[in-house]
Write a protein that holds these residues in place. Structure first.
Motif, PDB file in Angstrom:
ATOM      1  N   LEU A   1       2.249   1.856  -3.497  1.00  0.00           N
ATOM      2  CA  LEU A   1       1.266   2.220  -4.521  1.00  0.00           C
ATOM      3  C   LEU A   1       0.583   3.556  -4.263  1.00  0.00           C
ATOM      4  O   LEU A   1      -0.003   4.141  -5.175  1.00  0.00           O
ATOM      5  CB  LEU A   1       0.196   1.129  -4.620  1.00  0.00           C
ATOM      6  CG  LEU A   1       0.641  -0.209  -5.223  1.00  0.00           C
ATOM      7  CD1 LEU A   1      -0.500  -1.214  -5.170  1.00  0.00           C
ATOM      8  CD2 LEU A   1       1.114  -0.022  -6.666  1.00  0.00           C
ATOM      9  N   ALA A   2       0.647   4.049  -3.017  1.00  0.00           N
ATOM     10  CA  ALA A   2      -0.069   5.278  -2.672  1.00  0.00           C
ATOM     11  C   ALA A   2       0.645   6.505  -3.224  1.00  0.00           C
ATOM     12  O   ALA A   2       1.834   6.474  -3.547  1.00  0.00           O
ATOM     13  CB  ALA A   2      -0.207   5.392  -1.159  1.00  0.00           C
TER      14      ALA A   2
ATOM     15  N   CYS B   1       0.836  -1.203   0.000  1.00  0.00           N
ATOM     16  CA  CYS B   1       0.000   0.000   0.000  1.00  0.00           C
ATOM     17  C   CYS B   1       0.869   1.250   0.000  1.00  0.00           C
ATOM     18  O   CYS B   1       0.572   2.233  -0.696  1.00  0.00           O
ATOM     19  CB  CYS B   1      -0.926  -0.008   1.211  1.00  0.00           C
ATOM     20  SG  CYS B   1      -2.272  -1.211   1.122  1.00  0.00           S
TER      21      CYS B   1
ATOM     22  N   THR C   1      -1.481  -6.222  -2.936  1.00  0.00           N
ATOM     23  CA  THR C   1      -2.702  -5.512  -2.550  1.00  0.00           C
ATOM     24  C   THR C   1      -3.461  -5.088  -3.799  1.00  0.00           C
ATOM     25  O   THR C   1      -2.832  -4.741  -4.807  1.00  0.00           O
ATOM     26  CB  THR C   1      -2.388  -4.268  -1.697  1.00  0.00           C
ATOM     27  OG1 THR C   1      -3.619  -3.626  -1.320  1.00  0.00           O
ATOM     28  CG2 THR C   1      -1.522  -3.283  -2.436  1.00  0.00           C
ATOM     29  N   PRO C   2      -4.799  -5.114  -3.771  1.00  0.00           N
ATOM     30  CA  PRO C   2      -5.559  -4.650  -4.937  1.00  0.00           C
ATOM     31  C   PRO C   2      -5.441  -3.145  -5.148  1.00  0.00           C
ATOM     32  O   PRO C   2      -5.483  -2.666  -6.269  1.00  0.00           O
ATOM     33  CB  PRO C   2      -6.999  -5.053  -4.605  1.00  0.00           C
ATOM     34  CG  PRO C   2      -7.025  -5.185  -3.107  1.00  0.00           C
ATOM     35  CD  PRO C   2      -5.659  -5.658  -2.707  1.00  0.00           C
ATOM     36  N   SER C   3      -5.289  -2.385  -4.039  1.00  0.00           N
ATOM     37  CA  SER C   3      -5.148  -0.934  -4.123  1.00  0.00           C
ATOM     38  C   SER C   3      -4.760  -0.418  -2.745  1.00  0.00           C
ATOM     39  O   SER C   3      -4.913  -1.114  -1.740  1.00  0.00           O
ATOM     40  CB  SER C   3      -6.454  -0.274  -4.579  1.00  0.00           C
ATOM     41  OG  SER C   3      -7.356  -0.195  -3.499  1.00  0.00           O
ATOM     42  N   PRO C   4      -4.280   0.831  -2.663  1.00  0.00           N
ATOM     43  CA  PRO C   4      -3.944   1.405  -1.355  1.00  0.00           C
ATOM     44  C   PRO C   4      -5.142   1.508  -0.421  1.00  0.00           C
ATOM     45  O   PRO C   4      -4.968   1.668   0.790  1.00  0.00           O
ATOM     46  CB  PRO C   4      -3.395   2.797  -1.713  1.00  0.00           C
ATOM     47  CG  PRO C   4      -2.950   2.689  -3.132  1.00  0.00           C
ATOM     48  CD  PRO C   4      -3.897   1.722  -3.776  1.00  0.00           C
TER      49      PRO C   4
ATOM     50  N   ASP D   1       2.046  -6.186  -5.980  1.00  0.00           N
ATOM     51  CA  ASP D   1       0.948  -7.077  -6.357  1.00  0.00           C
ATOM     52  C   ASP D   1       0.249  -7.691  -5.151  1.00  0.00           C
ATOM     53  O   ASP D   1      -0.748  -8.403  -5.314  1.00  0.00           O
ATOM     54  CB  ASP D   1       1.475  -8.214  -7.239  1.00  0.00           C
ATOM     55  CG  ASP D   1       2.065  -7.704  -8.551  1.00  0.00           C
ATOM     56  OD1 ASP D   1       1.615  -6.632  -9.006  1.00  0.00           O
ATOM     57  OD2 ASP D   1       2.970  -8.367  -9.103  1.00  0.00           O
TER      58      ASP D   1
END
Length: 485
Positions: free
Chosen positions: A32-33, A29, A103-106, A101
């Protein structure tokens, strides 16, 4: 020496609590954030958050990037690991580059972070418990050292609770995905996950009323003519002896013609076991968490005071915060009864009638005050609601073993000390209404600012409407005076 069957020895023979997937997800997270969000996430972590050595190395590298005001992304991370010769310690290039990969999104951060904090807290608790056990077994160690170790453990737990606070959000991001309100537990009165207080004088059937609420929700039946949503209920009984509480349950079930399903209503008889809320509420959270309760009733609340001063705003705020943690951990609403201060309750505004600190009148989401009516065994019910539209006062009459709504009685006719007459006439309310009109809430606000109670406002408003002196616009919903020549 510790015995081989001791709980501590059993724990030491297993791996410390950890969740490798959650650790990887939390780091993913961060990677990706966006810049500020990634930095805020990273600031909530420390090296002790991680059990996996690879993740400790990755965290330290990201922390170094953060101090250097560098980007917190997988490119900067891999470059830094290569430059410092730490890539193999971090699991290798393939592991590091595949980390996003995990996490689906933050947006999944809160779930990962909560798990990481939970496992880290447990590891620290086990570490301190082992130290405390070692000190306790060594009789050469002063007892003061045991107190210091215990205090350090409590500070650690408090620190982890603070670190698990939700992230600060941009308002536009917050409203981008509307959050649906929680389900209504008592329609028009109480949402699930909210706090409810039933206030009344001594011997005004508060326990009976709360038991009726518990049974009504457990069966999905109306309560005081309000529809309920069926859900599992836990009733903590601090006051009534079990034999008499059994009788009360049977009486309410028979009066409402209800047959409960198994485990719809659970009872925790704690008469004689009352203690301070700081000791009991954590046990309630522990036993009720994950049990699927929709409502938890604690009756009466003063049995949880311990050394709490009900007139101290700080003490009562602590109690309310403890109850709120119960709602957060269990997802259930919490309901309790509170007694009125001595004196004539009718002379006070509804929210000021409950004894003790004004926090009782400000903190709960739903306050239902039962004040004695002129009629015998009748009570005016006034609702103060945070998350619902106003509910006009109504009268409930006691018909053993239930309070039943009685719309034939005027809720404004409260029992007065010495038979005191009402202070206001309909014209006193009419003069507050300008020609352009006011909404109900605006008119009520003006009336209460003049010292008029809510029941008196609604009684006089009805009288003006019946006499043809006011009307409510169907377009603007404003009340307007009907001007006569």
């Amino acid at each position: 020496m510790l015995q081989t069957n001791s709980p501590l020895r059993a724990v030491k023979d297993t791996l410390p609590p950890h969740d490798t997937a959650a650790e990887a997800g939390a780091l993913a997270c961060v990677l990706l954030a966006d810049g500020d969000a990634a930095a805020a996430m990273l600031d909530k972590l420390d090296v002790d958050s991680f059990y996996d050595v690879r993740h400790q190395v990755i965290y330290r590298t990201l922390a170094a990037l953060r101090r250097a005001n560098a980007e917190l992304d997988v490119v900067a991370l891999t470059q830094r690991l290569r430059d410092k010769g730490n890539m193999e310690d971090a699991g290798g290039a393939e592991y590091v580059t595949a980390l996003p990969d995990q996490t689906p999104s933050p947006a999944a951060w809160p779930t990962f972070f909560e798990t990481v904090c939970d496992r880290a807290t447990r590891r620290c608790a086990l570490r301190d418990a082992a130290e405390l056990s070692s000190l306790a077994l060594d009789t050469t160690v002063p007892a003061a050292a045991l107190a210091d170790a215990s205090h350090r453990l409590l500070e650690l737990q408090a620190s982890n609770r603070r670190d698990s606070l939700p992230l600060i959000q941009d308002a536009l991001e917050l409203i981008a995905t509307p959050t649906p309100p929680p389900p209504e537990l008592v329609w028009g009165i109480l949402h699930q996950g909210s706090k409810l207080v039933v206030g009344g004088s001594s011997k005004t059937f508060k326990t009976w009323t709360l038991l009726d609420l518990a049974i009504s929700v457990a069966a999905g039946e109306p309560w005081l003519s309000f529809k309920t949503t069926k859900g599992r209920v836990l009733f903590l009984n601090f006051e009534i002896a079990p034999a008499f509480f059994q009788h009360r349950i049977r009486a309410v079930l028979e009066a409402k013609h209800i047959t409960l399903a198994p485990h719809a209503l659970d009872v925790w008889n704690l008469r004689g076991r009352g203690c301070c809320y700081t000791e009991l509420l954590p046990l309630v959270r522990q036993r009720a968490k994950g049990a699927g309760y929709s409502l938890i009733v604690l009756d009466p609340i003063y049995k949880l005071y311990g050394a709490t001063d009900e007139n101290s705003a700080g003490d009562v705020a602590g109690l309310m915060n403890g109850l709120e943690l119960v709602t957060v951990d269990t997802g259930a609403s919490v309901g309790f009864g509170a007694h009125y201060a001595k004196g004539n309750a009718a002379a006070k505004e509804a929210v000021d009638r409950i004894s003790g600190s004004g926090v009782f009148a400000r903190d709960p989401d739903t306050i239902l005050n039962f004040t004695r009516h002129e009629e015998e065994n009748a009570f005016t019910v006034e609702a103060t609601l945070r998350n619902h539209p106003p509910v006009e006062p109504f009268v409930a009459r006691w018909h053993y073993p239930l309070m039943r709504r009685d719309d034939g009685l005027d809720p404004a006719r409260l029992k007065q000390a010495g038979g005191r007459k009402p202070t206001y006439a309909p014209e006193d309310l009419l003069i507050l209404l300008p020609p352009e009109g006011l909404t109900n809430a605006e008119w009520l606000t003006k009336a209460t600012e003049e010292g008029m109670s809510r029941p008196t406002f609604f009684r006089l408003r009805k009288a003006l409407e019946n006499d043809g002196k006011t009307r409510q616009s169907t377009i603007s919903a404003k009340w307007q005076p009907i001007l006569t020549r």
